[in-house]
Design an enzyme around this catalytic site. Structure first.
Site, short mmCIF file in Angstrom:
data_model
loop_
_atom_site.label_atom_id
_atom_site.label_comp_id
_atom_site.label_asym_id
_atom_site.label_seq_id
_atom_site.Cartn_x
_atom_site.Cartn_y
_atom_site.Cartn_z
CG HIS A 197 -2.14 -0.84 1.06
ND1 HIS A 197 -3.41 -0.41 1.40
CD2 HIS A 197 -2.30 -2.11 0.59
CE1 HIS A 197 -4.29 -1.36 1.14
NE2 HIS A 197 -3.63 -2.41 0.67
CB SER A 251 4.16 8.85 2.46
OG SER A 251 3.62 7.94 1.51
CG ASP A 303 1.62 -22.51 1.02
OD1 ASP A 303 0.79 -21.71 0.55
OD2 ASP A 303 1.35 -23.32 1.92
#
Length: 318
Positions: free
Chosen positions: A64, A74, A246
């Site tokens: 993100h 930020s 996995d």
């Protein structure tokens, strides 16, 4: 249709800053903070022992952050006026454990007098995301370092992939950051750990079930997310091995067991279905592709000293 046109127009209007990767080096802190990686990994391991949410939360935090103005931490900034990235609805899926993992790693790094206030939060986040994957059973890789922390965090600047975005919109978003189709699928494989709130996929269950979903899997999801689910209801993105990194996520997609619409759509397109089939049968291929994709993700819009700083506290400007 109108909404899709607006989204695509927004994408076309985005100005992607040049990738200043020349500043990044694997041994960037070799002299100033020689124990950096050991300190970060120890903190991540400690946090993961406290809560299983820490690993997926830290990995998601890195993604993100990088997708909004680059990998500059930020997303962790708290502004005095309340205009912060992390309060945008697109970041509602982020968990406090991810932020806390980075804060604990920062504290561990700064506890070494040689390292105090010399390592950026952005670099600590990049290392913590790698360690979260490795300590969950996934691959490790050399992390390029040398990022500075960004000074800008604004709610209006957030524009992230949504679970219900079309395939074309999703691939456009990734390609604008020089991420290939293989990178897109490999990074989606990060869903092999973690969970999603019911609100992000309930539209696939009610009022009618999304076509192509395995019937037993549908019943399981409805058990976790009844029609009147509450805000704490969730489902694992990989119900087979939810805490292990996995290739089970890809095997699940082959069986119609993708939780999010954005997971399902990957297996409906021939170009990504081929990649999924390869990753499902060859975990090594997935791990190699994931490490390459994470390295490329970590190069997005790197800040230098001219446009950044090394925050003493990851939450606030110096």
């Amino acid at each position: 249709m109108k909404g899709a046109q607006v989204i695509l127009s927004t994408l076309l209007a985005l100005i992607i800053l040049s990738q200043n990767t020349s500043a990044l080096k694997q041994n960037y802190y070799a002299k100033t903070c020689p124990n950096l990686e050991k300190l970060v990994r120890g903190a991540v391991q400690k946090k993961m022992a406290q809560t299983p949410i820490a690993a997926p939360a830290t990995l998601r935090l890195f993604f993100h952050d990088c997708f909004v103005r680059g990998c500059d931490a930020s997303l962790m900034i708290i502004n005095a006026n309340g205009d912060d990235e992390w309060i945008h609805p697109d970041d509602f899926s982020l968990k406090p454990s991810g932020f806390d993992t980075v804060m604990q790693a920062k504290a561990a790094v700064d506890s070494d007098p040689r390292c105090t206030n010399k390592v950026s939060c952005a670099d600590i986040l990049a290392l913590a995301a790698r360690d979260a994957v490795f300590l969950s059973g996934g691959p490790s890789w050399p992390v390029e370092l040398g990022r500075y922390d960004g000074k800008i965090s604004r709610k209006k600047l957030v524009f992230l992939p949504h679970p219900d975005f079309s395939f074309n919109i999703l691939t456009t978003m990734f390609s604008r950051y020089n991420l290939s189709m293989t990178d897109f699928v490999a990074l989606s494989g990060g869903h092999t750990i973690g969970a999603a709130s019911c609100k992000f996929f309930s539209n696939r269950l009610y009022p009618t079930t999304d076509l192509g979903m395995d019937s037993k899997f549908e019943n399981m999801l409805k058990g976790s997310c009844p029609i009147n689910f509450n805000s704490s209801s969730f489902a694992f993105l990989d119900n087979t091995t939810p805490q292990k990194f996995d290739n089970e996520y890809f095997k699940n997609l082959q069986q119609g067991k993708g939780v999010l619409a954005s997971d399902k759509v990957l297996f409906t397109k021939p170009i990504t279905r081929r990649i999924i089939n390869r990753f499902a049968t060859n975990e090594r291929a997935f791990f190699n592709a994931f490490t390459r994709a994470m390295t490329k993700l970590g190069r997005i819009q790197v800040k230098t000293a001219m446009h950044g700083e090394i925050r003493r506290d990851c939450r606030f400007h110096n």
